[in-house]
Write a protein that holds these residues in place. Structure first.
Motif, PDB file in Angstrom:
ATOM      1  N   ALA A  57       0.943  -1.303  -0.129  1.00 28.73           N
ATOM      2  CA  ALA A  57       0.048   0.035   0.014  1.00 28.73           C
ATOM      3  C   ALA A  57       0.680   1.303  -0.118  1.00 28.73           C
ATOM      4  N   THR A  58       2.182   1.259  -0.177  1.00 27.06           N
ATOM      5  CA  THR A  58       2.967   2.337  -0.307  1.00 27.06           C
ATOM      6  C   THR A  58       2.727   3.368  -1.505  1.00 27.06           C
ATOM      7  N   PRO A  59       2.531   4.699  -1.332  1.00 21.85           N
ATOM      8  CA  PRO A  59       2.173   5.434  -2.334  1.00 21.85           C
ATOM      9  C   PRO A  59       3.317   5.392  -3.514  1.00 21.85           C
ATOM     10  N   THR A  60       2.931   5.486  -4.714  1.00 18.10           N
ATOM     11  CA  THR A  60       3.712   5.586  -5.733  1.00 18.10           C
ATOM     12  C   THR A  60       4.190   6.919  -6.218  1.00 18.10           C
ATOM     13  N   GLY A  61       3.685   7.888  -5.573  1.00 18.28           N
ATOM     14  CA  GLY A  61       3.915   9.185  -5.872  1.00 18.28           C
ATOM     15  C   GLY A  61       2.994   9.855  -7.178  1.00 18.28           C
ATOM     16  N   GLN A  62       2.307   8.976  -7.762  1.00 19.27           N
ATOM     17  CA  GLN A  62       1.395   9.415  -8.804  1.00 19.27           C
ATOM     18  C   GLN A  62       0.131   9.567  -8.351  1.00 19.27           C
ATOM     19  N   PRO A  63      -0.509  10.840  -8.335  1.00 18.16           N
ATOM     20  CA  PRO A  63      -1.882  10.820  -7.608  1.00 18.16           C
ATOM     21  C   PRO A  63      -2.911  10.008  -8.296  1.00 18.16           C
ATOM     22  N   LEU A  64      -3.130   9.862  -9.629  1.00 20.59           N
ATOM     23  CA  LEU A  64      -3.832   8.788 -10.189  1.00 20.59           C
ATOM     24  C   LEU A  64      -3.850   7.494  -9.639  1.00 20.59           C
ATOM     25  N   LEU A  65      -2.615   7.029  -9.439  1.00 22.30           N
ATOM     26  CA  LEU A  65      -2.563   5.700  -9.156  1.00 22.30           C
ATOM     27  C   LEU A  65      -2.791   5.582  -7.515  1.00 22.30           C
ATOM     28  N   ASP A  66      -2.286   6.496  -6.957  1.00 16.56           N
ATOM     29  CA  ASP A  66      -2.412   6.230  -5.361  1.00 16.56           C
ATOM     30  C   ASP A  66      -3.801   6.421  -5.021  1.00 16.56           C
ATOM     31  N   THR A  67      -4.521   7.287  -5.523  1.00 17.17           N
ATOM     32  CA  THR A  67      -6.170   7.358  -5.314  1.00 17.17           C
ATOM     33  C   THR A  67      -6.567   6.057  -5.328  1.00 17.17           C
ATOM     34  N   ARG A  68      -6.448   5.393  -6.497  1.00 20.08           N
ATOM     35  CA  ARG A  68      -7.072   4.010  -6.850  1.00 20.08           C
ATOM     36  C   ARG A  68      -6.178   2.781  -5.991  1.00 20.08           C
ATOM     37  N   LEU A  69      -5.135   3.166  -5.483  1.00 22.27           N
ATOM     38  CA  LEU A  69      -4.446   2.138  -4.676  1.00 22.27           C
ATOM     39  C   LEU A  69      -5.195   2.219  -3.318  1.00 22.27           C
ATOM     40  N   ARG A  70      -5.412   3.290  -2.793  1.00 17.62           N
ATOM     41  CA  ARG A  70      -6.150   3.276  -1.537  1.00 17.62           C
ATOM     42  C   ARG A  70      -7.413   2.836  -1.840  1.00 17.62           C
ATOM     43  N   LEU A  71      -8.196   3.134  -2.772  1.00 15.22           N
ATOM     44  CA  LEU A  71      -9.725   2.549  -2.794  1.00 15.22           C
ATOM     45  C   LEU A  71      -9.598   0.920  -2.998  1.00 15.22           C
ATOM     46  N   ILE A  72      -8.612   0.439  -3.478  1.00 13.57           N
ATOM     47  CA  ILE A  72      -8.393  -0.989  -3.832  1.00 13.57           C
ATOM     48  C   ILE A  72      -8.164  -1.636  -2.532  1.00 13.57           C
ATOM     49  N   GLU A  73      -7.258  -0.795  -1.770  1.00  6.44           N
ATOM     50  CA  GLU A  73      -6.777  -1.399  -0.381  1.00  6.44           C
ATOM     51  C   GLU A  73      -7.912  -1.650   0.718  1.00  6.44           C
ATOM     52  N   THR A  74      -8.844  -0.550   0.397  1.00  9.71           N
ATOM     53  CA  THR A  74     -10.052  -0.463   1.348  1.00  9.71           C
ATOM     54  C   THR A  74     -10.959  -1.855   0.750  1.00  9.71           C
ATOM     55  N   TRP A  75     -11.119  -1.659  -0.290  1.00  7.36           N
ATOM     56  CA  TRP A  75     -12.208  -2.434  -1.074  1.00  7.36           C
ATOM     57  C   TRP A  75     -11.682  -4.092  -1.000  1.00  7.36           C
ATOM     58  N   THR A  76     -10.298  -4.420  -1.016  1.00  2.88           N
ATOM     59  CA  THR A  76      -9.908  -5.795  -0.681  1.00  2.88           C
ATOM     60  C   THR A  76      -9.747  -6.138   0.835  1.00  2.88           C
ATOM     61  N   ARG A  77      -9.744  -5.079   1.739  1.00  2.00           N
ATOM     62  CA  ARG A  77      -9.146  -5.478   3.021  1.00  2.00           C
ATOM     63  C   ARG A  77     -10.016  -6.448   3.837  1.00  2.00           C
ATOM     64  N   GLY A  78      -9.486  -7.576   4.343  1.00  2.00           N
ATOM     65  CA  GLY A  78     -10.301  -8.564   5.149  1.00  2.00           C
ATOM     66  C   GLY A  78     -10.893  -9.537   4.240  1.00  2.00           C
ATOM     67  N   ARG A  79     -10.828  -9.467   2.884  1.00  2.00           N
ATOM     68  CA  ARG A  79     -11.300 -10.325   1.833  1.00  2.00           C
ATOM     69  C   ARG A  79     -10.130 -10.598   0.888  1.00  2.00           C
ATOM     70  N   ASN A  80     -10.183 -12.144   0.789  1.00  2.52           N
ATOM     71  CA  ASN A  80      -9.064 -12.736  -0.100  1.00  2.52           C
ATOM     72  C   ASN A  80      -9.564 -13.296  -1.373  1.00  2.52           C
ATOM     73  N   ARG A  81     -10.871 -12.852  -1.775  1.00  2.00           N
ATOM     74  CA  ARG A  81     -11.327 -13.279  -3.054  1.00  2.00           C
ATOM     75  C   ARG A  81     -12.161 -12.256  -3.766  1.00  2.00           C
ATOM     76  N   ARG A  82     -11.538 -11.098  -4.101  1.00  3.61           N
ATOM     77  CA  ARG A  82     -12.212 -10.122  -4.810  1.00  3.61           C
ATOM     78  C   ARG A  82     -11.980 -10.207  -6.217  1.00  3.61           C
ATOM     79  N   ARG A  83     -12.878 -10.028  -7.039  1.00  3.03           N
ATOM     80  CA  ARG A  83     -12.757 -10.578  -8.565  1.00  3.03           C
ATOM     81  C   ARG A  83     -12.183  -9.114  -9.230  1.00  3.03           C
ATOM     82  N   VAL A  84     -11.538  -9.403 -10.417  1.00  2.00           N
ATOM     83  CA  VAL A  84     -10.839  -8.241 -11.091  1.00  2.00           C
ATOM     84  C   VAL A  84     -12.049  -7.779 -11.863  1.00  2.00           C
ATOM     85  N   THR A  85     -12.812  -8.581 -12.527  1.00  2.77           N
ATOM     86  CA  THR A  85     -14.054  -7.883 -13.100  1.00  2.77           C
ATOM     87  C   THR A  85     -14.843  -7.152 -12.070  1.00  2.77           C
TER      88      THR A  85
END
Length: 219
Positions: A57-85
């Motif tokens: 979850a370390t930021p990349t320094g790119q706002p576009l990527l880091d915003t999505r990284l935070r959202l994905i981290e929250t979305w996948t937290r505590g779940r081990n089977r989140r679908r890409v689709t």
């Protein structure tokens, strides 16, 4: 890092003069996939088969990527089977706006405001710096039309464009059959490290499945 894969796809979809996005629905899937692939390349996200997970979850320094990284981290937290689709379906419309804002903030496009039929507000994004798209198209032409070997990121970009069926948008004057065959060859090729090739393969499958589901939903 320079312009991201998602921004490159977005830029290719824009009409240079009017700033209107072409094939906006298909572009959205590719842009969302581009963000994911960029995060895979940065070692922040893994795509394995049908599933998506955050690995760092370390930021990349790119706002576009880091915003999505935070959202994905929250979305996948505590779940081990989140679908890409499921993520692509959730994000593909929002990713377009995020990519446009990032291009605007970089000074690559402008943002203008209009009203459709004099009533409905809309935004357009004509080019402010055409050199970025020219360099991008030259790079893609060299690989797809002239047969040069792609680097890892270019191969991934072409795979996403091919998966979202945006080939005619990027290569409007090239022979369709030959161009599609070359893009498929690149998408299936050994141009990248194994983990990236696997992520590209799984992302392509997810985009294909997501777009097919979207089409079925409105038909």
């Amino acid at each position: 890092m320079g312009i991201t894969l998602a921004e490159e796809i977005m830029l290719l979809s824009l009409d240079d003069e009017s700033g209107a996005a072409k094939q906006r629905e298909a572009t959205g899937w590719a842009v969302a996939g581009g963000i994911l692939l960029e995060l895979v390349l940065a070692g922040r996200v893994s795509v394995t088969g049908k599933y998506l997970d955050t690995t760092d979850a370390t930021p990349t320094g790119q706002p576009l990527l880091d915003t999505r990284l935070r959202l994905i981290e929250t979305w996948t937290r505590g779940r081990n089977r989140r679908r890409v689709t499921d993520w692509l379906t959730k994000d593909h419309t929002k990713a377009v706006g995020a990519a446009l804002e990032s291009l605007r903030d970089r000074g690559v496009v402008l943002e203008t405001h209009h009203k459709v039929l004099g009533v409905f507000p809309t935004r357009r994004h004509p080019e402010a710096d055409g050199s970025v798209e020219r360099a991008l198209r030259d790079r893609l032409d060299a690989v797809v039309l002239a047969g040069a070997d792609p680097d890892e990121r270019t191969a991934g970009l072409i795979a996403l464009i091919h998966s979202a069926k945006l080939g005619r948008l990027v290569f409007p004057d090239a022979p369709r059959k030959e161009t599609a065959a070359r893009m498929a060859e690149i998408a299936d090729g050994q141009w990248a490290a194994e983990n990236v090739r696997n992520a590209i393969r799984d992302m392509r499958a997810a985009i294909t499945a997501a777009t097919a589901a979207s089409i079925a939903a409105v038909s």
